[in-house]
Design a protein around this motif. Structure first.
Motif, PDB file in Angstrom:
ATOM      1  N   HIS A  52      -6.045   6.205  -1.013  1.00 39.01           N
ATOM      2  CA  HIS A  52      -6.237   7.474  -0.313  1.00 39.01           C
ATOM      3  C   HIS A  52      -6.923   7.242   1.033  1.00 39.01           C
ATOM      4  O   HIS A  52      -6.499   7.783   2.066  1.00 39.01           O
ATOM      5  CB  HIS A  52      -7.069   8.421  -1.199  1.00 39.01           C
ATOM      6  N   GLU A  53      -7.971   6.422   1.051  1.00 41.42           N
ATOM      7  CA  GLU A  53      -8.716   6.175   2.285  1.00 41.42           C
ATOM      8  C   GLU A  53      -7.851   5.499   3.343  1.00 41.42           C
ATOM      9  O   GLU A  53      -7.944   5.806   4.534  1.00 41.42           O
ATOM     10  CB  GLU A  53      -9.968   5.306   2.009  1.00 41.42           C
ATOM     11  N   ASP A  54      -7.012   4.549   2.921  1.00 38.29           N
ATOM     12  CA  ASP A  54      -6.122   3.867   3.869  1.00 38.29           C
ATOM     13  C   ASP A  54      -5.106   4.847   4.457  1.00 38.29           C
ATOM     14  O   ASP A  54      -4.796   4.790   5.650  1.00 38.29           O
ATOM     15  CB  ASP A  54      -5.393   2.703   3.199  1.00 38.29           C
ATOM     16  N   LEU A  55      -4.607   5.727   3.622  1.00 42.71           N
ATOM     17  CA  LEU A  55      -3.653   6.728   4.097  1.00 42.71           C
ATOM     18  C   LEU A  55      -4.313   7.648   5.120  1.00 42.71           C
ATOM     19  O   LEU A  55      -3.735   7.949   6.171  1.00 42.71           O
ATOM     20  CB  LEU A  55      -3.106   7.533   2.913  1.00 42.71           C
ATOM     21  N   GLN A  56      -5.546   8.068   4.852  1.00 50.22           N
ATOM     22  CA  GLN A  56      -6.264   8.933   5.786  1.00 50.22           C
ATOM     23  C   GLN A  56      -6.483   8.243   7.130  1.00 50.22           C
ATOM     24  O   GLN A  56      -6.343   8.872   8.190  1.00 50.22           O
ATOM     25  CB  GLN A  56      -7.610   9.375   5.187  1.00 50.22           C
ATOM     26  N   ARG A  57      -6.811   6.948   7.098  1.00 45.75           N
ATOM     27  CA  ARG A  57      -6.987   6.198   8.346  1.00 45.75           C
ATOM     28  C   ARG A  57      -5.673   6.104   9.128  1.00 45.75           C
ATOM     29  O   ARG A  57      -5.654   6.216  10.356  1.00 45.75           O
ATOM     30  CB  ARG A  57      -7.525   4.798   8.060  1.00 45.75           C
ATOM     31  N   LEU A  58      -4.567   5.904   8.403  1.00 48.46           N
ATOM     32  CA  LEU A  58      -3.258   5.846   9.059  1.00 48.46           C
ATOM     33  C   LEU A  58      -2.904   7.176   9.722  1.00 48.46           C
ATOM     34  O   LEU A  58      -2.283   7.200  10.782  1.00 48.46           O
ATOM     35  CB  LEU A  58      -2.169   5.460   8.054  1.00 48.46           C
ATOM     36  N   PHE A  59      -3.308   8.285   9.098  1.00 54.35           N
ATOM     37  CA  PHE A  59      -3.056   9.601   9.691  1.00 54.35           C
ATOM     38  C   PHE A  59      -3.710   9.710  11.062  1.00 54.35           C
ATOM     39  O   PHE A  59      -3.137  10.281  11.988  1.00 54.35           O
ATOM     40  CB  PHE A  59      -3.592  10.729   8.805  1.00 54.35           C
ATOM     41  N   LEU A  60      -4.919   9.169  11.183  1.00 48.16           N
ATOM     42  CA  LEU A  60      -5.637   9.234  12.450  1.00 48.16           C
ATOM     43  C   LEU A  60      -4.986   8.343  13.511  1.00 48.16           C
ATOM     44  O   LEU A  60      -4.890   8.710  14.680  1.00 48.16           O
ATOM     45  CB  LEU A  60      -7.104   8.832  12.261  1.00 48.16           C
ATOM     46  N   GLU A  61      -4.535   7.181  13.064  1.00 46.73           N
ATOM     47  CA  GLU A  61      -3.948   6.227  14.004  1.00 46.73           C
ATOM     48  C   GLU A  61      -2.503   6.577  14.385  1.00 46.73           C
ATOM     49  O   GLU A  61      -2.083   6.353  15.517  1.00 46.73           O
ATOM     50  CB  GLU A  61      -3.993   4.822  13.389  1.00 46.73           C
ATOM     51  N   PHE A  62      -1.747   7.118  13.411  1.00 44.27           N
ATOM     52  CA  PHE A  62      -0.327   7.419  13.626  1.00 44.27           C
ATOM     53  C   PHE A  62      -0.037   8.845  13.162  1.00 44.27           C
ATOM     54  O   PHE A  62       0.305   9.066  11.989  1.00 44.27           O
ATOM     55  CB  PHE A  62       0.558   6.444  12.848  1.00 44.27           C
ATOM     56  N   ALA A 121       4.464   2.364  13.340  1.00 43.77           N
ATOM     57  CA  ALA A 121       3.893   3.181  12.257  1.00 43.77           C
ATOM     58  C   ALA A 121       4.440   2.744  10.909  1.00 43.77           C
ATOM     59  O   ALA A 121       3.685   2.642   9.931  1.00 43.77           O
ATOM     60  CB  ALA A 121       4.182   4.659  12.500  1.00 43.77           C
ATOM     61  N   VAL A 122       5.737   2.463  10.850  1.00 45.13           N
ATOM     62  CA  VAL A 122       6.346   1.999   9.598  1.00 45.13           C
ATOM     63  C   VAL A 122       5.695   0.691   9.164  1.00 45.13           C
ATOM     64  O   VAL A 122       5.330   0.522   7.998  1.00 45.13           O
ATOM     65  CB  VAL A 122       7.883   1.840   9.739  1.00 45.13           C
ATOM     66  N   SER A 123       5.538  -0.228  10.091  1.00 47.13           N
ATOM     67  CA  SER A 123       4.910  -1.523   9.770  1.00 47.13           C
ATOM     68  C   SER A 123       3.468  -1.347   9.293  1.00 47.13           C
ATOM     69  O   SER A 123       3.041  -1.975   8.322  1.00 47.13           O
ATOM     70  CB  SER A 123       4.928  -2.446  10.987  1.00 47.13           C
ATOM     71  N   ALA A 124       2.719  -0.496   9.981  1.00 47.61           N
ATOM     72  CA  ALA A 124       1.319  -0.250   9.583  1.00 47.61           C
ATOM     73  C   ALA A 124       1.266   0.387   8.199  1.00 47.61           C
ATOM     74  O   ALA A 124       0.436   0.006   7.367  1.00 47.61           O
ATOM     75  CB  ALA A 124       0.632   0.648  10.608  1.00 47.61           C
ATOM     76  N   PHE A 125       2.160   1.346   7.952  1.00 47.85           N
ATOM     77  CA  PHE A 125       2.227   2.031   6.665  1.00 47.85           C
ATOM     78  C   PHE A 125       2.540   1.034   5.556  1.00 47.85           C
ATOM     79  O   PHE A 125       1.827   0.958   4.553  1.00 47.85           O
ATOM     80  CB  PHE A 125       3.292   3.127   6.747  1.00 47.85           C
ATOM     81  N   GLU A 126       3.567   0.233   5.766  1.00 47.38           N
ATOM     82  CA  GLU A 126       3.958  -0.756   4.752  1.00 47.38           C
ATOM     83  C   GLU A 126       2.851  -1.773   4.495  1.00 47.38           C
ATOM     84  O   GLU A 126       2.662  -2.214   3.361  1.00 47.38           O
ATOM     85  CB  GLU A 126       5.226  -1.488   5.191  1.00 47.38           C
ATOM     86  N   SER A 127       2.126  -2.148   5.540  1.00 43.95           N
ATOM     87  CA  SER A 127       1.091  -3.177   5.390  1.00 43.95           C
ATOM     88  C   SER A 127      -0.052  -2.727   4.487  1.00 43.95           C
ATOM     89  O   SER A 127      -0.780  -3.559   3.943  1.00 43.95           O
ATOM     90  CB  SER A 127       0.547  -3.596   6.755  1.00 43.95           C
ATOM     91  N   LYS A 128      -0.229  -1.429   4.346  1.00 44.50           N
ATOM     92  CA  LYS A 128      -1.311  -0.904   3.510  1.00 44.50           C
ATOM     93  C   LYS A 128      -0.893  -0.751   2.045  1.00 44.50           C
ATOM     94  O   LYS A 128      -1.721  -0.463   1.182  1.00 44.50           O
ATOM     95  CB  LYS A 128      -1.794   0.449   4.037  1.00 44.50           C
ATOM     96  N   PHE A 129       0.383  -0.920   1.758  1.00 43.64           N
ATOM     97  CA  PHE A 129       0.864  -0.800   0.385  1.00 43.64           C
ATOM     98  C   PHE A 129       0.716  -2.122  -0.350  1.00 43.64           C
ATOM     99  O   PHE A 129       1.063  -3.181   0.174  1.00 43.64           O
ATOM    100  CB  PHE A 129       2.333  -0.357   0.346  1.00 43.64           C
ATOM    101  N   GLU A 130       0.200  -2.039  -1.552  1.00 47.52           N
ATOM    102  CA  GLU A 130      -0.007  -3.203  -2.416  1.00 47.52           C
ATOM    103  C   GLU A 130       1.041  -3.168  -3.522  1.00 47.52           C
ATOM    104  O   GLU A 130       1.186  -2.151  -4.213  1.00 47.52           O
ATOM    105  CB  GLU A 130      -1.415  -3.097  -3.010  1.00 47.52           C
ATOM    106  N   PRO A 131       1.792  -4.273  -3.726  1.00 39.66           N
ATOM    107  CA  PRO A 131       2.743  -4.291  -4.841  1.00 39.66           C
ATOM    108  C   PRO A 131       2.005  -4.394  -6.173  1.00 39.66           C
ATOM    109  O   PRO A 131       0.978  -5.065  -6.271  1.00 39.66           O
ATOM    110  CB  PRO A 131       3.593  -5.534  -4.573  1.00 39.66           C
ATOM    111  N   ILE A 132       2.534  -3.715  -7.166  1.00 36.76           N
ATOM    112  CA  ILE A 132       1.920  -3.750  -8.497  1.00 36.76           C
ATOM    113  C   ILE A 132       3.007  -3.491  -9.542  1.00 36.76           C
ATOM    114  O   ILE A 132       3.901  -2.683  -9.320  1.00 36.76           O
ATOM    115  CB  ILE A 132       0.753  -2.739  -8.615  1.00 36.76           C
ATOM    116  N   THR A 133       2.903  -4.193 -10.657  1.00 39.63           N
ATOM    117  CA  THR A 133       3.864  -4.035 -11.749  1.00 39.63           C
ATOM    118  C   THR A 133       3.167  -3.383 -12.932  1.00 39.63           C
ATOM    119  O   THR A 133       2.044  -3.746 -13.279  1.00 39.63           O
ATOM    120  CB  THR A 133       4.435  -5.409 -12.178  1.00 39.63           C
TER     121      THR A 133
END
Length: 187
Positions: free
Chosen positions: A106-116, A18-30
């Protein structure tokens, strides 16, 4: 993204998958100092994690800039009302210094909720912390003297004193710049 991983590890029952899946959806931005993460009137589509830097949430009323919160390294930030309800935001979120962030849609987070489901549980815990901080801020500004508010800020969130302008701090503490100056001179 070690800091984000460390934050997730502080929550119970989050699997490595779950941690890996969560991190993979985060995009770095400055973001540069003064750059906006969120704007009033727009729907907040991202949840941000501040790796380095700082941001403030504020709104404009009667031509006054009113700071309502600060977010520092290791904290999540978004216009929570807008992010959750999918309605336009009432606030602006601005970086008060150059900031390295990660963001998730938001959409990626919602999908992660369903999966994990454990991510959804962790998100709920983050929301609870956010709500408690908001309630403490309300009590803080309504029931404490100007001096006590400033002393509490120094004690609990000293980095804000270092990073924010005097006007932003005064607004956050619900006092004028002159009152803040008087309080500071007596400490």
């Amino acid at each position: 993204m070690a800091s984000l991983e460390r934050i997730l590890e502080t929550f119970p029952n989050v699997s490595n998958e779950a941690v890996s899946a969560f991190e993979s959806k985060f995009e770095p931005i400055t973001f540069q100092k003064g750059e906006l993460l969120e704007k009033e009137g727009q729907v907040s589509n991202h949840l941000y994690f501040i790796e380095e830097g700082a941001a403030r949430s504020y709104y404009i009323r009667e031509k006054r800039d009113i700071t309502i919160s600060f977010s520092l390294e290791g904290e999540f930030v978004t216009s929570m009302y807008s992010f959750v309800t999918r309605k336009p935001s009432y606030e602006f979120i601005e970086c008060i210094e150059k900031s390295q962030c990660h963001r998730i849609l938001h959409e990626d987070l919602q999908r992660l909720f369903l999966e994990f489901p454990e991510i959804e549980h962790t998100y709920r815990l983050i929301l609870e912390k956010y709500y408690i901080a908001l309630e403490e801020q309300l009590m803080f500004t309504k029931f404490k003297s100007a001096k006590d508010r400033y002393l509490e800020l120094i004690e609990n969130r000293p980095k804000i004193i270092q990073k924010a302008s005097v006007g932003q701090i005064a607004s956050y503490l619900d006092m004028s710049i002159e009152t803040l100056s008087r309080v500071r001179s007596k400490i």
